[in-house]
Design an enzyme around this catalytic site. Structure first.
Site, short mmCIF file in Angstrom:
data_model
loop_
_atom_site.label_atom_id
_atom_site.label_comp_id
_atom_site.label_asym_id
_atom_site.label_seq_id
_atom_site.Cartn_x
_atom_site.Cartn_y
_atom_site.Cartn_z
N PRO A 37 0.85 -1.19 0.00
CA PRO A 37 0.00 0.00 0.00
C PRO A 37 0.88 1.24 0.00
O PRO A 37 1.81 1.36 0.80
CB PRO A 37 -0.78 -0.13 1.31
CG PRO A 37 0.10 -0.96 2.20
CD PRO A 37 0.82 -1.91 1.29
N MET A 38 0.61 2.16 -0.91
CA MET A 38 1.38 3.41 -0.99
C MET A 38 0.40 4.56 -1.16
O MET A 38 -0.38 4.60 -2.11
CB MET A 38 2.37 3.36 -2.17
CG MET A 38 3.48 2.34 -1.98
SD MET A 38 4.62 2.27 -3.40
CE MET A 38 3.64 1.24 -4.53
N SER A 39 0.46 5.50 -0.22
CA SER A 39 -0.47 6.62 -0.22
C SER A 39 -0.32 7.45 -1.49
O SER A 39 0.79 7.82 -1.88
CB SER A 39 -0.21 7.49 1.02
OG SER A 39 -1.15 8.53 1.10
N CYS A 120 3.42 3.45 8.69
CA CYS A 120 3.66 4.68 7.95
C CYS A 120 4.53 5.63 8.77
O CYS A 120 4.20 5.95 9.92
CB CYS A 120 2.35 5.37 7.60
SG CYS A 120 2.58 6.90 6.67
N ASN A 220 9.32 -6.52 3.65
CA ASN A 220 9.14 -5.36 2.77
C ASN A 220 10.35 -4.44 2.92
O ASN A 220 11.00 -4.41 3.95
CB ASN A 220 7.84 -4.65 3.18
CG ASN A 220 7.59 -3.34 2.47
OD1 ASN A 220 7.24 -2.35 3.08
ND2 ASN A 220 7.77 -3.31 1.17
N GLY A 221 10.66 -3.70 1.85
CA GLY A 221 11.73 -2.72 1.88
C GLY A 221 12.86 -3.05 0.94
O GLY A 221 13.50 -4.09 1.08
N ASP A 222 13.10 -2.19 -0.06
CA ASP A 222 14.22 -2.30 -0.99
C ASP A 222 14.18 -3.53 -1.88
O ASP A 222 15.21 -3.99 -2.37
CB ASP A 222 15.56 -2.29 -0.24
CG ASP A 222 15.83 -0.97 0.46
OD1 ASP A 222 15.10 0.00 0.19
OD2 ASP A 222 16.78 -0.91 1.27
N GLY A 244 7.06 -2.14 -2.99
CA GLY A 244 6.46 -0.81 -3.00
C GLY A 244 7.06 0.05 -4.08
O GLY A 244 6.65 0.01 -5.24
N ARG A 245 8.08 0.83 -3.72
CA ARG A 245 8.67 1.79 -4.66
C ARG A 245 9.23 1.11 -5.91
O ARG A 245 9.29 1.73 -6.98
CB ARG A 245 9.75 2.61 -3.95
CG ARG A 245 9.19 3.56 -2.90
CD ARG A 245 10.28 4.23 -2.09
NE ARG A 245 11.02 3.26 -1.28
CZ ARG A 245 12.21 3.47 -0.74
NH1 ARG A 245 12.82 4.63 -0.95
NH2 ARG A 245 12.80 2.55 -0.01
#
Length: 354
Positions: A37-39, A120, A220-222, A244-245
């Site tokens: 989920p990404m705002s 968040c 999660n992350g990278d 995510g990103r």
């Protein structure tokens, strides 16, 4: 314009790892690579595209529970189902009443899973004692979790960080308490809140959470490639990864990695013609979803990321990319945007073939 032959990059890596099926309660997840989920990013159009391209599960952007209960139109829109796969709504809040009522509304609107945001790091969220600020008060966090679970019949999951800062890496404690209350899956970003997105994600630190719980764990992350997904799984012991990103401008990435982790063949990065089709379809759907005036603003970041990814594949000089970004991202005429996108991707294809 005649297109040059495209050179297509191939996602390479070490031998694939066949992951185990992932279930959240009684819900079977398509594969073990989830879209985070990404705002302001994972709205229904983007989730629909990522799911269509193979993401195992897609999660709505964070929605404030009190805003949802009070009927704010943008909050209702954020919870709209993507229409593909299980519908996951992520809620944030700092009061048990609002979390419970928000969860009931989301469930009534068709949510198959409720995800609680305790990860968040944004100041406007933590300043209101929501998001990762809840990791500073585990008793209060537990009350919110209990209220949410008690309010609905669908599975409830939890997303968190390693802790507030390096002195309070309490993710295992929160995870243990969450599971005891009935949480069905836990996702952990391998940074503390105070790190925001600086440094590198500590996947190895997530292993302590895995050792504390028996429900599925997501790291999660990278995670931006098959290789990093594999490393994250091995270091954390997690059952799944969340991207995510890394999916910004590359909505096909979760699906490609998911298939590879299940033993599938190595896949090429989509050809520029395919990438153009994806971003055009996403642009049109975002404009329909929000209405043209608001949609144009929301679509710009996706256009920018798509141009960045395509330019990288075509080894496009920075100056040329900047010129195309300026032309496309400042236009408020959809027809001109489509025309310019086609010209830009043609230009990138010639650069790739050079």
């Amino acid at each position: 314009m005649r297109r040059p032959p495209e050179k297509r990059a191939v996602v390479t890596g070490v031998p694939s790892l066949r992951t185990k099926p992932l279930k959240i309660g009684d819900i079977q997840v398509a594969n073990c690579v989830l879209l985070a989920p990404m705002s302001g990013i994972t709205d229904a159009p983007f989730r629909r595209l990522a799911a269509r391209l193979g993401a195992g599960l897609v999660v709505s952007e964070m929605t404030a529970s009190d805003d949802l209960v009070q009927g704010r139109p943008i909050s209702r829109l954020r919870c709209e189902a993507a229409g593909v796969g299980p519908h996951v709504v992520q809620l944030a809040g700092c009061q048990a009443h609002w979390m419970a009522e928000g969860a009931r509304i989301a469930e009534a609107a068709g949510a198959d899973i409720i995800d609680i945001n305790m990860g968040c790091p944004a100041r406007h969220v933590t300043g209101g004692q929501s998001g990762s600020a809840l990791m500073r008060d585990l008793d209060h966090a537990a009350r919110l979790i209990d209220a949410t679970i008690s309010a609905v019949k669908v599975p409830v999951t939890l997303k968190m960080r390693l802790g507030w800062d390096d002195r309070t890496r309490n993710a295992p404690d929160l995870a243990r308490r969450a599971e005891a209350l009935g949480v069905q899956m836990i996702s952990v970003h391998g940074r503390t809140r105070c790190q925001f997105y600086k440094g590198v994600a500590d996947w190895n630190a997530v292993r302590a959470v895995k050792e504390a719980i028996s429900v599925p764990l997501v790291v999660n992350g990278d995670i931006t490639s098959y290789e990093t997904a594999l490393d994250a799984l091995e270091q954390s012991g997690a059952d799944a990864v969340m991207i995510g990103r890394g999916a910004q401008g590359a909505p096909w990435l979760p699906g490609q990695i998911g298939r590879r982790l299940e033993g599938g063949a190595v896949e090429a990065v989509p050809a520029l013609t395919q990438q153009l089709g994806y971003v055009r379809a996403l642009y049109d759907e975002i404009c329909r979803h929000y209405g043209l005036r608001i949609g144009l603003r929301h679509a710009r970041k996706h256009l920018g990321w798509a141009l960045d990814v395509a330019a990288d594949a075509g080894r496009v000089p920075a100056g040329k990319l900047k010129a195309w970004r300026q032309k496309i991202l400042t236009s408020e005429d959809p027809d001109r945007v489509h025309q310019a996108l086609g010209e830009a991707f043609d230009d990138f294809a010639w650069s790739a073939a050079a």
